[in-house]
Write an enzyme that holds these catalytic residues in place. Structure first.
Site, PDB file in Angstrom:
ATOM      1  N   GLY B 318       0.837  -1.210   0.000  1.00 32.39           N
ATOM      2  CA  GLY B 318       0.000   0.000   0.000  1.00 32.39           C
ATOM      3  C   GLY B 318       0.867   1.253   0.000  1.00 32.39           C
ATOM      4  CB  SER B 319       0.254   4.599   1.344  1.00 27.94           C
ATOM      5  OG  SER B 319      -0.991   4.702   0.690  1.00 27.94           O
ATOM      6  CB  THR B 320       4.259   1.266   3.652  1.00 27.87           C
ATOM      7  OG1 THR B 320       4.000   0.040   2.980  1.00 27.87           O
ATOM      8  CG2 THR B 320       3.294   1.406   4.809  1.00 27.87           C
ATOM      9  CG  PHE B 321       5.680   0.259  -2.917  1.00 30.58           C
ATOM     10  CD1 PHE B 321       6.791  -0.541  -2.663  1.00 30.58           C
ATOM     11  CD2 PHE B 321       5.354   0.549  -4.252  1.00 30.58           C
ATOM     12  CE1 PHE B 321       7.556  -1.025  -3.711  1.00 30.58           C
ATOM     13  CE2 PHE B 321       6.121   0.058  -5.291  1.00 30.58           C
ATOM     14  CZ  PHE B 321       7.226  -0.736  -5.023  1.00 30.58           C
TER      15      PHE B 321
END
Lengths: 385, 619
Positions: B318-321
């Site tokens: 998700g956005s941690t990427f």
């Protein structure tokens, strides 16, 4: 010296003369052999006189005294009371059938007040005396007659049957074989033995199914194939062979026999004491004892043959034969050559009655030696005593 | 009188014949003695020794496992068990029947024992039952005369000091199965345990030690008379882990009953300070053997307590990427940090529409802002410009898409897709739309919580290829040696790019408008930076989007979003990185970030407190 049938030709000997004529070398050999036994019993107890060695020594000491007394007793007295003695022991044997108590799973003992007696052991002596007396009175022609042989055959057969019922296969076997040896020495014709062998072959299967107890059959079967039952009856034979074999040439050392001391070897103080000796002293130790036995047997033969009276010859031969059978059956048994039949090693195994019986027999043998120059007529039965 | 002389002659002849016979028979005895005692002697010596000498294997005590400060995590406790030695028991079945009158024995257990009796050598003791209490021990001891071959044995059993809290790090030990027999006689010992999971499994050889043996002389009954010789075994090595046991416990407690993964790593050394996969299990229970019911409870639980999700759980990041996408874009020069992209809530590519998580959009966003607000539209655009290959390459350098080689079993690779991968795996070529989806860490991409923590650590340490590990020493096979610490290799990422991304991640937490502002650490010297992530588990249909997306809390548990957070602290001089994945936890900012904050704060607090505490080589 002239021979006269039925005539007492030799006067009574004095006690001192008798002691002088004693076969002292034989007594020393006996003591040496018994001492080996003491040493082994000491080792069997883990280096202790208790419980076996000390008692065995006491018995031997008493037995030796008894033996000397028997040896100096006039041989004609034994001739005279041979049958009385035989029937007395036979009566005891019957008594064990009725009143004897069970020891080691077999009825063998009878209580005579303070001590217990095995009549079957005494019978070995009684039979020798009885047969000797019977054949002493027989001419060569008598011995050749078939019916003449019937009474001595019964003399062997009746106690044998009683002892087999106890059941004690070893003693039965010994009685039978001693009897055969005496028949043979008495001059019974060869064909009789052939016939006997034939009858035995026919009787064997019958005995197997009727007379032998299960444990006796088991022992024979186990003997034929000991490896089938390594924890049961075959165990004794296998462990004994291991003990013997591992002793090697010079043994593991006194009191260092692992098989004996770690109890892999059963009955090490009694029937399997030879194994223990051979384990601790090796082939050298075993042969030494065997050589002592050989010397005793040789002297026994010489004493028998050199007696001037037929009774003495037959007694000497019977005692010697019986002694030999003890030695052979025991050692062959512990080495796995014959089935385990429970015959002790003479003079060495722990056991009171056997020791006393043996020394009784040797007393007679020494008596034959002392009275070797005495001639006793064929029809003389020592009645003047 | 020659009748007597004739008789005498016959007698003498026959007596000599008998004498000859006796001599012959005696010679047979002599021959037999020679055969047994000379020719066959050697064989019988061997047999006699086999009779009297027993070899007994002495199991070595299993090595302790301690944390970085030497606090015990796994040790050994005494345990009474009853064993049967078939050789001495004779009739095993009969003996077991007798024994079952004294202590309860199930028929299944009896069958197992009889099976083992057949399989093993007769002198090898076989465990009948373990963990006997005092009363049972006493009852058996009293009855030993009737129970040949039954022996009470004092064994050691493994004890996990913190039980469930360290379950996924340590794993557990359990009885050796038939497949695991390697010929090492130790493994045939009754009650011997080997590691089946966790570091117990990975470092089993080092922990196991080497068995000693004792030669004892026994008598015919099997009783030991004396010891002839004894060779002491080698106790198992003590294994020193990088875990801070206090932090580990804190973390486990903080996560509670949620289905989650948390891992804390040192950004410079890769040392794992805490590793929690929740729910756990009680490793001590495996020692005594689980009941069927307990086992089913563990295997059927939808939260899969037996799986170490830190290494084996694979999630879309998700956005941690997004920091990865940003770094890839900067490296390619696809976009400058200042370039703004306008977010009106969605973007389209061909017929497809790609939505931002924020309905109505963020407006004009530069890179810092896009990270801070986690703007999806910005990253769709940046990903489109950068391309999947460059993104994938950057992700791999940061530790995603492949195993990191952590010393735990079952580590998964994750997945970093590329055109070639898709051709091979799916059979069609890569679509541009898939690149856009990858730009927000969804689609094909799969990562493990461990990879996310390492990725964060590599960003935090300025772009160095730090790798995670669990032991303070170098352990190879059964050998434990001091580790030669090497500076991790640089990944070739320019420091100014790292600085931009780190600044963005700082704002995520510490800017009042950042997505994780509520989860900031107010203590300035411990300031945390990070990135939230919320990952959809189900597809949101167009119709649903129009009628209004259902609130997460209204969905069944297994359809709720995964909550993610990666972070590091202190923001200015990073020392520790954390990744938190809470399965179906809801939003990253609400569910995952607070956990990360508390764990990092505790990490720093403990690190400060323990400064000067012995660590590493010093004891």
């Amino acid at each position: 010296m002239a021979y006269y049938d039925g005539f007492l030709s030799t006067p009574k000997m004095s006690l001192g003369k008798k002691l002088l004529h004693m076969h002292w070398l034989f007594v020393i050999l006996l003591t040496l052999t018994a001492s080996i036994g003491f040493a082994m019993l000491y080792s069997a107890a883990g280096g202790d006189l208790d419980p076996w060695a000390s008692r065995q020594m006491v018995r031997f000491a008493i037995g030796i005294l008894g033996m000397l007394v028997i040896a100096v007793t006039d041989i004609r007295l034994w001739l005279r009371y041979a049958y009385v003695f035989y029937f007395g022991v036979l009566a005891l044997l019957v008594a064990v059938e009725i009143a004897g108590f069970v020891g080691m799973g077999a009825q063998r003992w009878i209580s005579l007040g303070a001590f217990n007696v095995q009549p079957s052991e005494l019978m070995k002596i009684a039979l020798v005396l009885a047969l000797a007396r019977y054949f002493h009175g027989a001419s060569i022609d008598d011995v050749g007659r078939f019916l003449f042989l019937l009474p001595p055959v019964l003399m062997i057969a009746i106690p044998s049957a009683l002892i087999l019922r106890q059941p004690d296969l070893g003693t039965t076997l010994m009685l039978g074989l001693v009897g055969v040896a005496m028949f043979f020495a008495a001059g019974v014709r060869m064909w009789v033995f052939g016939l006997g062998a034939l009858l035995a072959m026919i009787a064997a299967p019958v005995a197997w199914f009727t007379l032998l107890r299960d444990y006796q059959k088991q022992r024979i079967l186990t003997f034929l194939n000991p490896e089938t039952d390594t924890l049961g009856s075959g165990y004794h034979i296998i462990q004994s062979k291991i003990a013997l074999g591992s002793g090697g040439m010079f043994g593991k050392g006194y009191m260092l026999g692992t098989q004996s001391h770690l109890n892999f070897l059963p009955e090490k103080q009694t029937d399997f004491i030879f194994t223990m000796l051979a384990e601790e002293f090796g082939l050298v130790g075993g042969l030494t004892l065997l050589f002592l036995y050989f010397l005793l047997l040789m002297y026994g033969l010489v004493i028998s043959v050199s007696s001037r009276n037929h009774f003495g010859r037959l007694v000497g031969l019977g005692v010697t034969a019986s002694f030999f059978l003890y030695v052979f059956i025991n050692i062959a048994m512990v080495m796995g050559l014959i089935p385990v039949v429970g015959v002790p090693l003479p003079l060495v195994s722990y056991g009171g009655t056997v020791m006393l019986t043996l020394l009784f027999g040797f007393g007679l043998l020494l008596g034959v030696h002392i009275h070797r120059e005495m001639t006793i007529g064929r029809r003389d039965s020592g009645d003047e005593f | 009188m020659h009748r007597d002389s004739e008789r005498h002659k016959l007698f003498a002849r026959r007596a000599l014949m008998l004498g000859g016979g006796k001599a012959a028979l005696l010679s047979v005895l002599v021959g037999r003695m020679y055969y047994l005692q000379v020719i066959e002697s050697e064989r019988y010596v061997t047999l006699a020794d086999e009779n009297r000498i027993n070899f007994r294997l002495l199991p070595p005590p299993r090595g302790r496992i301690v944390d970085r400060y030497g606090r015990s995590m796994a040790d050994n406790q005494q345990n009474y068990r009853v064993v049967i030695i078939p050789e001495q028991a004779g009739d095993v079945e009969q003996t077991l029947i007798k024994l079952s009158r004294i202590i309860p024995l199930g028929s299944g257990e009896k069958r197992r024992i009889l099976r083992e009796v057949k399989r093993k050598r007769a002198f090898v003791p076989i465990t009948v039952r373990e963990n006997l209490d005092w009363e049972e021990v006493a009852r058996i001891e009293v009855n030993t005369p009737d129970l040949p071959g039954i022996v009470i044995d004092v064994g050691q059993s493994r004890n996990y000091v913190r039980g469930q809290e360290t379950a996924h790090v340590l794993g557990y030990v359990s009885a050796v199965s038939e497949k695991e027999l390697t010929g090492d006689p130790l493994l045939e010992l009754p009650g011997f345990r080997i590691g089946k999971a966790g570091v117990e499994k990975v470092y089993d050889l080092a922990l196991r030690g080497a068995g000693g043996n004792s030669q004892v002389e026994v008598n015919a009954l099997g009783r030991v008379i004396r010891e002839l010789d004894r060779q002491e075994g080698q106790p198992g090595n003590e294994l020193r882990l990088t875990i801070d046991l206090e932090l580990q416990s804190y973390t486990a407690e903080r996560v509670g009953e949620q289905s989650a993964s948390v891992v804390v790593t040192d950004v410079h050394t890769g040392e794992i300070l805490a590793l929690v996969s929740s729910p756990g299990f009680d490793p001590n229970a495996f020692n005594t053997g689980l009941t069927q019911l307990e086992w089913e409870g563990l295997t059927r639980n939808p939260m899969s307590p037996l799986t170490n999700k830190v290494v084996a759980g694979q999630y879309a990041p998700g956005s941690t990427f997004k920091p990865v996408v940003a770094l890839a874009a900067l490296e390619k020069g696809a976009i400058s940090p200042e370039t703004k992209v306008f977010c009106n809530g969605k973007t389209s590519l061909g017929n497809a529409e790609f939505h931002c998580w924020k309905k109505g959009g963020h407006g004009a966003m530069d890179m810092q802002g896009a990270l801070e607000h986690s703007c999806d539209v910005y990253f769709y655009e940046v990903a489109r410009r950068t391309g999947i290959e460059r993104i994938s390459d950057m992700a791999r350098r940061l530790g995603l898409g492949d195993r990191l080689g952590l010393d735990l079993p079952g580590e998964k690779k994750g997945l970093m897709p590329s055109n070639t991968w898709k051709l091979a795996a799916v059979g069609t070529s890569w679509q541009l739309g898939e690149t856009l989806i990858a730009g927000i860490g969804q689609g094909y991409i799969l990562t493990t919580p461990l990879q996310l923590a390492v990725m964060t650590a590599r960003i935090a340490n300025g772009g160095r290829a730090v790798t995670p590990r669990l032991t303070l020493d170098s352990v190879v096979g059964a050998k434990v040696e001091p580790l030669s610490q090497e500076e991790p290799a640089p990944l070739g990422i320019p420091p100014e790019h790292i600085a931009i991304v780190k600044h963005g991640m700082d704002n995520v937490v510490n800017s009042p408008t950042g997505t994780a502002f509520r989860a900031r650490i107010p203590t300035e010297r411990w300031r945390m930076a990070g990135k939230t992530g919320t990952v959809q588990v189900r597809r949101i249909s167009k119709a649903e989007r129009e009628t209004g997306v259902l609130k997460n809390e209204d969905l069944p548990w297994e359809e709720r979003d995964h909550a993610l957070f990666v972070g590091y602290a202190p923001a200015d001089n990073p020392r520790y990185a954390v990744s938190v994945v809470i399965e179906h936890g809801g939003s990253g900012s609400k569910a995952a970030a607070p956990v990360a904050r508390d764990v990092l704060r505790e990490t720093l607090r403990l690190a400060e407190r323990n400064q000067g505490q012995p660590e590493r080589g010093e004891v």
